[in-house]
Design a protein around this motif. Structure first.
Motif, PDB file in Angstrom:
ATOM      1  N   ILE A  43       0.950  -1.244  -0.020  1.00 51.96           N
ATOM      2  CA  ILE A  43      -0.181  -0.009  -0.090  1.00 51.96           C
ATOM      3  C   ILE A  43       0.877   1.259   0.056  1.00 51.96           C
ATOM      4  N   LEU A  44       0.601   2.137  -1.079  1.00 56.72           N
ATOM      5  CA  LEU A  44       1.583   3.651  -0.826  1.00 56.72           C
ATOM      6  C   LEU A  44       0.667   4.630  -0.151  1.00 56.72           C
ATOM      7  N   ILE A  45       1.183   5.266   0.568  1.00 57.43           N
ATOM      8  CA  ILE A  45       0.748   6.129   1.582  1.00 57.43           C
ATOM      9  C   ILE A  45       1.648   7.396   1.851  1.00 57.43           C
ATOM     10  N   GLY A  46       1.031   8.580   1.684  1.00 56.42           N
ATOM     11  CA  GLY A  46       1.800   9.701   1.690  1.00 56.42           C
ATOM     12  C   GLY A  46       2.542  10.396   2.864  1.00 56.42           C
ATOM     13  N   GLU A  47       1.640   9.961   4.170  1.00 57.15           N
ATOM     14  CA  GLU A  47       1.863  10.640   5.260  1.00 57.15           C
ATOM     15  C   GLU A  47       1.994   9.488   6.255  1.00 57.15           C
ATOM     16  N   VAL A  48       3.029   9.980   7.080  1.00 55.83           N
ATOM     17  CA  VAL A  48       3.277   8.887   8.520  1.00 55.83           C
ATOM     18  C   VAL A  48       2.117   8.572   9.199  1.00 55.83           C
ATOM     19  N   GLU A  49       1.411   9.664   9.450  1.00 58.25           N
ATOM     20  CA  GLU A  49       0.338   9.294  10.625  1.00 58.25           C
ATOM     21  C   GLU A  49      -0.912   8.367   9.784  1.00 58.25           C
ATOM     22  N   CYS A 108       1.294   9.970  -9.831  1.00 60.05           N
ATOM     23  CA  CYS A 108       1.462   9.521 -11.438  1.00 60.05           C
ATOM     24  C   CYS A 108       0.443   8.645 -11.827  1.00 60.05           C
ATOM     25  N   LEU A 109      -0.826   8.586 -11.118  1.00 62.92           N
ATOM     26  CA  LEU A 109      -1.873   7.654 -11.242  1.00 62.92           C
ATOM     27  C   LEU A 109      -2.746   7.922 -12.111  1.00 62.92           C
ATOM     28  N   ASN A 110      -2.342   9.064 -12.764  1.00 62.38           N
ATOM     29  CA  ASN A 110      -3.381   9.455 -14.061  1.00 62.38           C
ATOM     30  C   ASN A 110      -3.110   8.611 -15.494  1.00 62.38           C
ATOM     31  N   SER A 111      -2.521   7.801 -15.446  1.00 59.99           N
ATOM     32  CA  SER A 111      -2.292   6.890 -16.695  1.00 59.99           C
ATOM     33  C   SER A 111      -2.734   5.610 -16.606  1.00 59.99           C
ATOM     34  N   LYS A 112      -2.975   5.056 -17.707  1.00 57.24           N
ATOM     35  CA  LYS A 112      -3.801   3.592 -18.083  1.00 57.24           C
ATOM     36  C   LYS A 112      -2.945   2.686 -17.288  1.00 57.24           C
ATOM     37  N   TYR A 113      -1.600   2.789 -17.212  1.00 56.09           N
ATOM     38  CA  TYR A 113      -0.611   1.757 -16.476  1.00 56.09           C
ATOM     39  C   TYR A 113       0.113   2.708 -15.930  1.00 56.09           C
ATOM     40  N   THR A 114       0.604   2.511 -14.584  1.00 59.37           N
ATOM     41  CA  THR A 114       1.553   3.018 -13.767  1.00 59.37           C
ATOM     42  C   THR A 114       2.434   2.028 -13.094  1.00 59.37           C
ATOM     43  N   ALA A 216       1.106  -0.378 -10.183  1.00 58.28           N
ATOM     44  CA  ALA A 216       0.342   0.337  -9.264  1.00 58.28           C
ATOM     45  C   ALA A 216      -1.044   0.227  -9.556  1.00 58.28           C
ATOM     46  N   GLN A 217      -1.852   0.070  -8.833  1.00 56.57           N
ATOM     47  CA  GLN A 217      -3.424  -0.168  -8.628  1.00 56.57           C
ATOM     48  C   GLN A 217      -4.046   1.068  -7.959  1.00 56.57           C
ATOM     49  N   ASN A 218      -4.999   1.731  -8.615  1.00 57.24           N
ATOM     50  CA  ASN A 218      -5.682   3.069  -7.976  1.00 57.24           C
ATOM     51  C   ASN A 218      -6.785   2.521  -7.864  1.00 57.24           C
ATOM     52  N   ASN A 219      -7.450   2.390  -6.501  1.00 55.58           N
ATOM     53  CA  ASN A 219      -8.620   2.239  -6.334  1.00 55.58           C
ATOM     54  C   ASN A 219      -9.504   3.324  -5.506  1.00 55.58           C
ATOM     55  N   ASN A 220      -8.830   4.549  -5.963  1.00 51.34           N
ATOM     56  CA  ASN A 220      -9.377   6.086  -5.345  1.00 51.34           C
ATOM     57  C   ASN A 220      -9.307   5.928  -3.682  1.00 51.34           C
ATOM     58  N   GLN A 221      -8.830   4.846  -2.916  1.00 43.83           N
ATOM     59  CA  GLN A 221      -8.540   5.034  -1.548  1.00 43.83           C
ATOM     60  C   GLN A 221      -7.117   4.970  -1.177  1.00 43.83           C
ATOM     61  N   ASN A 222      -6.745   3.835  -1.153  1.00 46.96           N
ATOM     62  CA  ASN A 222      -5.155   3.671  -0.793  1.00 46.96           C
ATOM     63  C   ASN A 222      -4.630   2.749  -2.000  1.00 46.96           C
ATOM     64  N   PRO A 223      -3.974   3.779  -2.850  1.00 45.83           N
ATOM     65  CA  PRO A 223      -3.419   2.731  -4.133  1.00 45.83           C
ATOM     66  C   PRO A 223      -2.268   1.778  -3.544  1.00 45.83           C
ATOM     67  N   TYR A 224      -2.083   0.826  -4.328  1.00 45.40           N
ATOM     68  CA  TYR A 224      -1.044  -0.135  -3.986  1.00 45.40           C
ATOM     69  C   TYR A 224      -0.567  -0.831  -5.013  1.00 45.40           C
TER      70      TYR A 224
END
Length: 230
Positions: A43-49, A108-114, A216-224
């Motif tokens: 899971i990719l996350i931007g902030e520590v908290e 960079c999740l605005n492409s068909k494939y990331t 990368a998979q973007n599910n609009n919650q927590n990309p992974y």
């Protein structure tokens, strides 16, 4: 088909069917090693908290990452591929937070494939792009060297571009030397700086031709991130 190289964490100014985010030292070298060691997804996350909150709800998940290159207090794993290699990660889920690579991937999740990669997975990434291109008409591919100033990610971007076009414009040995001489690598060669291990740089400069790239998979919650079979 045009291959564009960008440097930094921002969303590329050109829209592309494929975005490839590169972090050699060390985020996506860590991700590659994690998948080689059996991790199910990252899971990719931007902030520590925010990462800690996911962990609270999912105690079996492992926190991994850094802030400014340094380990994060309370995280299960640092951003070191060498340290990661000593853990049993089979079927585990990681939550990854890093300063450059993860932030760039989230932008960079605005492409068909990331795709994400370090040098260890660069060959596999180019091979996966060749696989995609057989069934898709591609106008643009963006290669994003996530560190804003250091040459390690940029050298890897140039290498992937040469692999895509199969023109040998830059070879792997040249890339390895540029990674070792890069700005960000130097603290790993300083014996007085105990927070950084020289072994990590040796790990980051291996080329591991496994049977997958990292998607990368973007599910609009927590990309992974998941393995994408070649």
């Amino acid at each position: 088909m045009k291959v564009n190289i960008f440097q930094g964490k921002e969303t590329p100014s050109i829209k592309a069917e494929i975005n490839v985010v590169i972090d050699v030292i060390r985020a996506f070298t860590v991700a590659h090693e994690a998948f080689l060691n059996g991790v199910k997804k990252i899971i990719l996350i931007g902030e520590v908290e925010a990462a800690r909150k996911i962990k609270e709800k999912n105690p079996d998940f492992l926190l991994a990452g850094e802030v400014g290159g340094y380990p994060i207090e309370g995280f299960d794993l640092s951003n070191s591929p060498v340290n990661l290699a000593n853990h049993n990660l089979k079927n585990k889920t990681l939550i990854q937070r890093t300063t450059n690579g993860v932030q760039a991937a989230l932008n960079c999740l605005n492409s068909k494939y990331t795709l994400v990669t370090g040098f260890t997975c660069a060959y596999n990434t180019a091979k996966y792009i060749h696989k995609i291109s057989k069934n898709n008409s591609l106008k643009n591919i963006n290669l994003v060297a996530s560190h804003p100033t250091s040459d390690d990610d940029y050298a890897c971007a140039e290498y992937i571009k040469s692999l895509i076009f199969e023109n040998n414009a830059i070879n792997s040995n040249e890339v390895i030397e540029r990674i070792k001489k890069s700005e960000v690598a130097q603290k790993f060669f300083d014996p007085s700086n105990k927070a950084f291990q020289e072994e990590d740089i040796h790990f980051c400069t291996q080329e591991i031709k496994s049977n997958f790239a990292i998607l990368a998979q973007n599910n609009n919650q927590n990309p992974y991130l998941i393995k994408a079979e070649l």
